[in-house]
Every structure is written in C-alpha cells, then in structure tokens.
Motif scaffolding. Structure first.
Motif, PDB file in Angstrom:
ATOM      1  N   LYS A  79       4.394   2.794  -4.555  1.00 44.93           N
ATOM      2  CA  LYS A  79       3.129   3.251  -5.129  1.00 44.93           C
ATOM      3  C   LYS A  79       3.031   4.772  -5.151  1.00 44.93           C
ATOM      4  O   LYS A  79       2.324   5.346  -5.973  1.00 44.93           O
ATOM      5  CB  LYS A  79       1.954   2.669  -4.332  1.00 44.93           C
ATOM      6  CG  LYS A  79       1.743   1.174  -4.538  1.00 44.93           C
ATOM      7  CD  LYS A  79       0.586   0.666  -3.698  1.00 44.93           C
ATOM      8  CE  LYS A  79       0.359  -0.830  -3.921  1.00 44.93           C
ATOM      9  NZ  LYS A  79      -0.730  -1.361  -3.049  1.00 44.93           N
ATOM     10  N   LYS A  99       4.232  -4.513   3.006  1.00 47.16           N
ATOM     11  CA  LYS A  99       3.181  -3.485   2.963  1.00 47.16           C
ATOM     12  C   LYS A  99       3.792  -2.083   2.962  1.00 47.16           C
ATOM     13  O   LYS A  99       3.428  -1.233   2.133  1.00 47.16           O
ATOM     14  CB  LYS A  99       2.255  -3.646   4.168  1.00 47.16           C
ATOM     15  CG  LYS A  99       1.165  -2.580   4.235  1.00 47.16           C
ATOM     16  CD  LYS A  99       0.294  -2.733   5.472  1.00 47.16           C
ATOM     17  CE  LYS A  99       0.992  -2.245   6.712  1.00 47.16           C
ATOM     18  NZ  LYS A  99       0.097  -2.215   7.894  1.00 47.16           N
ATOM     19  N   TRP A 100       4.736  -1.833   3.876  1.00 46.72           N
ATOM     20  CA  TRP A 100       5.289  -0.491   3.981  1.00 46.72           C
ATOM     21  C   TRP A 100       6.231  -0.156   2.835  1.00 46.72           C
ATOM     22  O   TRP A 100       6.194   0.959   2.295  1.00 46.72           O
ATOM     23  CB  TRP A 100       5.998  -0.324   5.320  1.00 46.72           C
ATOM     24  CG  TRP A 100       5.029  -0.313   6.466  1.00 46.72           C
ATOM     25  CD1 TRP A 100       4.961  -1.181   7.511  1.00 46.72           C
ATOM     26  CD2 TRP A 100       3.945   0.615   6.653  1.00 46.72           C
ATOM     27  NE1 TRP A 100       3.915  -0.861   8.336  1.00 46.72           N
ATOM     28  CE2 TRP A 100       3.273   0.243   7.832  1.00 46.72           C
ATOM     29  CE3 TRP A 100       3.488   1.715   5.942  1.00 46.72           C
ATOM     30  CZ2 TRP A 100       2.176   0.935   8.317  1.00 46.72           C
ATOM     31  CZ3 TRP A 100       2.382   2.415   6.425  1.00 46.72           C
ATOM     32  CH2 TRP A 100       1.739   2.022   7.594  1.00 46.72           C
ATOM     33  N   SER A 150       4.224   0.370  -0.319  1.00 39.46           N
ATOM     34  CA  SER A 150       3.448   1.619  -0.295  1.00 39.46           C
ATOM     35  C   SER A 150       4.295   2.795  -0.759  1.00 39.46           C
ATOM     36  O   SER A 150       3.790   3.742  -1.371  1.00 39.46           O
ATOM     37  CB  SER A 150       2.916   1.886   1.117  1.00 39.46           C
ATOM     38  OG  SER A 150       3.965   2.266   2.002  1.00 39.46           O
ATOM     39  N   ARG A 154       8.826   4.970   6.811  1.00 38.05           N
ATOM     40  CA  ARG A 154       8.320   3.727   6.210  1.00 38.05           C
ATOM     41  C   ARG A 154       9.475   2.833   5.768  1.00 38.05           C
ATOM     42  O   ARG A 154       9.421   1.610   5.918  1.00 38.05           O
ATOM     43  CB  ARG A 154       7.412   4.054   5.010  1.00 38.05           C
ATOM     44  CG  ARG A 154       6.091   4.674   5.409  1.00 38.05           C
ATOM     45  CD  ARG A 154       5.142   4.816   4.227  1.00 38.05           C
ATOM     46  NE  ARG A 154       3.890   5.426   4.634  1.00 38.05           N
ATOM     47  CZ  ARG A 154       2.782   5.422   3.923  1.00 38.05           C
ATOM     48  NH1 ARG A 154       2.761   4.839   2.730  1.00 38.05           N
ATOM     49  NH2 ARG A 154       1.691   6.001   4.369  1.00 38.05           N
TER      50      ARG A 154
END
Length: 506
Positions: free
Chosen positions: A279, A272-273, A276, A254
């Motif tokens: 998170k 997005k990657w 992520s 990622r």
C-alpha cells in the motif's frame, strides 16, 4: 551526388543526455518495467551526476528494491546538491528509518517539516519522528559502524549465499570483534552457524545479541524460525506471542516480520504487514511475493493470491510448482504421514538411500514442502546420488521430465509409487512400510537398468509381496482382480521383483 550532400546537410546528430534517459526511466516506471527503469536511471545519473531530481528518482527505485545502502548514498549526494528540497529530506528520513539509523531518520524528518510544515508528506514525516523517538533511546548509535564494516558484512552475506559458510563465519566473527554493536553482523553470523547445522551456537549468538539490544526484531524472528524448525513448542509460543504485538515502521522490518509469521502459519498477521508495504508503494522481490501470496491464499483471498503469484512468476519463473494451492492443508487428517514433518525429515536424513527416496516422495505430498526445502540441512542436494536428484526433480515438477525419452524407465518407476499412493492416501504409519519396501526394490532395480514396463502390474506385485508376507489369507487372484490384471501377469512381475530383494543378494 547532390542529393546525398543535401541529405547529409539535413541530418541532425542526436546525442542522448541525462534528461533523455530520465524521461525514458519515467516511462518505464509507468509501465512497471522496473529493471529497464533502473538501467535508464543509472545512465542518466552517469551523464548528469549533479542533477538532484535524477538522483532522487534513482534512489526511490533503489529503496523500493531494498538496496538501502546505495539508495542512501544517492539521497545524501542529492541533498548536498539541493539541501532545501523537502522531498529529498523526506526520503532520506524514510531510508534512514529502514536502515535502522533512527537518529538520522528523526533529524531528516524534522528538517522536512521545518522547510514544508504543511507539505504533501507531512503526515509521513510525523510518523517517522514518532517512531524514531520511541526507539532511539533504546537503540545504540550505528555511527560507529564504518562503511568498511558494512561492505565486509555484505561480502559475508554473499559468501553465505554461495554456501561458503566457513569463510563467512570467519569474516563475520572478525566484524563483531571490531564492531561489537553491529547487530546485523550478529544476525548473519547466527544464520551462518544455523545453516552449518550448529543450532546451539546460532541460538546462543541471538540470545547474546538480545541481551545487548533488547527487542532486535531480526534476532527475534530468527529465533522464532529456529524454534519452529526444531519443534520447540514452548519457545515458539512465547516468541510468537511477542512478534504479533510488534508494530515495525520500516519496510525491511515489516518484510522480515511478515515473512516469519507466514512461515509459521500466522497468516492473518503476516498478510497485514506484507500488504501494508504494498500500500505504501513497495514493489517487492521474489520472497515478498511468495509469502504474500501464501498469506492471502490461506486467508481465503484466492483471486488476489493468484494475481500476486503471477507477478512472482514474471520475475522468478522457477517458482512454478510451489503455488500455495497445489497442496491443500485440509486434504489430510491431522495424524496423517503427509502432515508428519518429523517423519519426513527423519527419512530425508537417513543414511539409507531407499529411505531418503521415500522421504523425497513424501515431500512432494506434504503441505510442509516449502519449509522443509527452505531448511538449510534437511534436503542436502549436493550429497544426493543421481537417482535421488532425479526423484527430487520429479517430485517438485514432474512435467519438467516428461519430454525426456531417456528417462522413460525412471518415470515408469515413479508411476508405480503414484499408483500405490492413489490406493492408500492419506497415509498412516502402517501404510509407509509398503512404500519402504517399494523404494528398496525400486532403487536396486534402477541400478540394474530394469525397464519397469508395466507400472500397474508392478504396483500389484509390490502390494501382493508385501501383504503375503504379513497375511495368511491373501491370494494372487484377489490382488490381480483389484488391479485389473491376470494372475499370470501378477506372477510374472512378482518373479521379476523378487530378484531385487536384499535377501537374494549373493
């Protein structure tokens, strides 16, 4: 005397043990003091080498830092000590997936579910099993790769970081001869050739790798970066279309995908990657925060981008001046020289120092500054003259030089270019001829220790000399009035600059 003896009797000698350092590490982690926590965990593991809980926590921090090999060593040792601890198995599965050992990842995730089917990490274990099952058939086993090969590849990577490319190439070529399925060695060998300037060989290696291991994400990303730098639009579009469809599981993949997409300007997918990963508890390093901040900023999340950048500066204060908001992409017209990466690179690679100085100056104005600096051969500091190195330092962080009194003449010379730029920006091709003339004058004047006492008058003199050689109706009064100086002053500085024109060489 009795008092001293009594005091000694009351002294309790405390010798810290592994549990003491483990608690200190947990406190440090709660305060986001990762480096301090690592130091405590390392000491705790030394004092209590058979404590699986300490080894597990140590491994988790190493995983988040991206040190996969060491993390897996710690986890395997912890698993040997406590083979029925589900949490160790879960992190073994995650670490194995990040390292690309899909069969191991699937095995450890299944073992976790066997011991704790309804456990806290059951969903994560199922995700790992699904992901590993989807690719395990296509990925050759890495069990044939010895620890020695992994060690040698790490040694080669460090050689590359030190610029010892020839040594790294020899080492990596030996590795892939002995281990033809060691894909990471292929990728690093390709990068070594690319950094050396042999793009053809670099790309050939990556295509060779993809024939053997179709879908290798690192190879696809490396090819994309090469196509981007070399302006191969057809290949870039094809590779980008493929990258945006990928759904990697591991942090490592990622990270690679997110950074690559950010570099080529696909900020939405990059964000997005990279987001992520955060998170899911990834702490990140310099490159991670750099690209996440850029992606967030260019998507309009300015407050978040600035917070991420502050985090970056805590671990890499030398990144001051590289903020994504320092140069707005929409500040320039589409056809402006500031956005003409090929023109800037051409100047940076020129055999003439005055043209390289122009390239360095334009680099400081370009929205492509970071990617030009990141290229392995476009900015070759080791080959620069002292004046070029000084100008590059000024371009990247002019405040860095402000307090050095020995550089007053140089800073005044740089101010002349800034005055000219303020009048001409954004630049078109015709505007660059004025700057090319200035940098010819500037480099020769610097060589002769010219003091550059009046930057404003020098800018006026440069503009007059340039325009008078091309226009018949230009007057000194017109130029002098525009710059707010007298014609006498203009004439004085024109006469001083003329001596630095090449045609006056003896």
């Amino acid at each position: 005397m009795n008092s001293e003896q009594n005091t000694r009797k009351n002294v309790v000698f405390f010798i810290p043990n592994g549990e003491f350092y483990y608690k200190k590490a947990v406190q440090a982690l709660n305060r986001d003091q990762v480096e301090k926590a690592l130091k405590y965990l390392r000491r705790a593991a030394e004092l209590n080498p058979e404590d699986s809980l300490i080894l597990l926590q140590y491994a988790i921090v190493e995983l988040e830092a991206g040190r996969l090999t060491h993390a897996l060593e710690l986890l395997k040792k912890a698993n040997e000590i406590d083979p029925n601890e589900p949490e160790i198995l879960l992190f073994l599965a995650e670490g194995s997936a990040q390292a690309g050992f899909m069969e191991d990842a699937k095995y450890f995730a299944e073992e976790y579910l066997r011991l704790d089917e309804m456990g806290e990490y059951a969903d994560e274990a199922m995700d790992i099993i699904d992901f590993a099952s989807s690719v395990v058939g296509d990925v050759p086993s890495d069990k044939s790769v010895s620890q020695e090969a992994i060690y040698l590849q790490e040694k080669a990577r460090k050689l590359m970081e030190k610029g010892k490319l020839d040594e790294a190439i020899v080492l990596l070529e030996n590795i892939i001869t002995d281990y033809p399925d060691f894909w990471a060695a292929y990728n690093n060998l390709s990068l070594a050739y690319f950094y050396k300037g042999d793009s053809e060989q670099a790309r050939a290696l990556l295509h060779q790798l993809l024939q053997k291991n179709f879908g290798n994400l690192h190879a696809l990303c490396n090819l994309t970066v090469m196509a981007y730098y070399e302006k191969d639009e057809e290949e870039l579009q094809a590779l980008t279309a493929l990258l945006v469809k990928l759904c990697p599981y591991s942090f490592e993949q990622r990270y690679k995908l997110g950074a690559t997409l950010a570099l080529i300007g696909r900020y939405e997918e990059a964000y997005k990657w990279l987001k992520s990963m955060k998170k899911h508890g990834f702490e990140g390093d310099t490159g991670y925060y750099f690209w996440l901040s850029h992606a967030a900023y260019f998507l309009g999340f300015e407050e978040e981008a600035r917070m991420i950048w502050d985090k970056l500066l805590e671990i890499a204060p030398d990144k001051i001046g590289y903020e994504p908001w320092t140069i707005e992409h929409n500040q320039f017209q589409a056809d402006s020289i500031e956005k003409n990466r090929n023109f800037i690179v051409e100047k940076l690679e020129s055999k003439y120092r005055s043209e390289r100085l122009l390239g360095i100056f334009l680099l400081g104005k370009s929205p492509y500054q970071q990617e030009i600096l990141a290229h392995p051969s476009w900015v070759q500091i080791d080959r620069y003259t002292p004046i070029e190195k000084l100008y590059l330092a000024y371009t990247l962080d002019r405040n860095f030089l402000d307090n050095d009194r020995t550089l007053k003449s140089f800073l005044r010379s740089a101010e002349v270019a800034e005055i000219l730029y303020g009048e001409a920006k954004p630049l078109q091709l015709n505007d660059t001829f004025l700057f090319q003339m200035w940098f010819v004058l500037c480099e020769r004047a610097l060589d002769k220790d010219y003091p550059f006492k009046n930057p404003n008058a020098l800018a006026a003199a440069t503009e007059y000399m340039y325009k008078s050689s091309r226009l018949k109706n230009i007057t000194k009064k017109e130029v002098a009035d525009y710059y707010g100086i007298s014609t006498v002053t203009l004439t004085k500085y024109v006469n001083e600059l003329i001596q630095f024109l090449p045609l006056f060489d003896k």
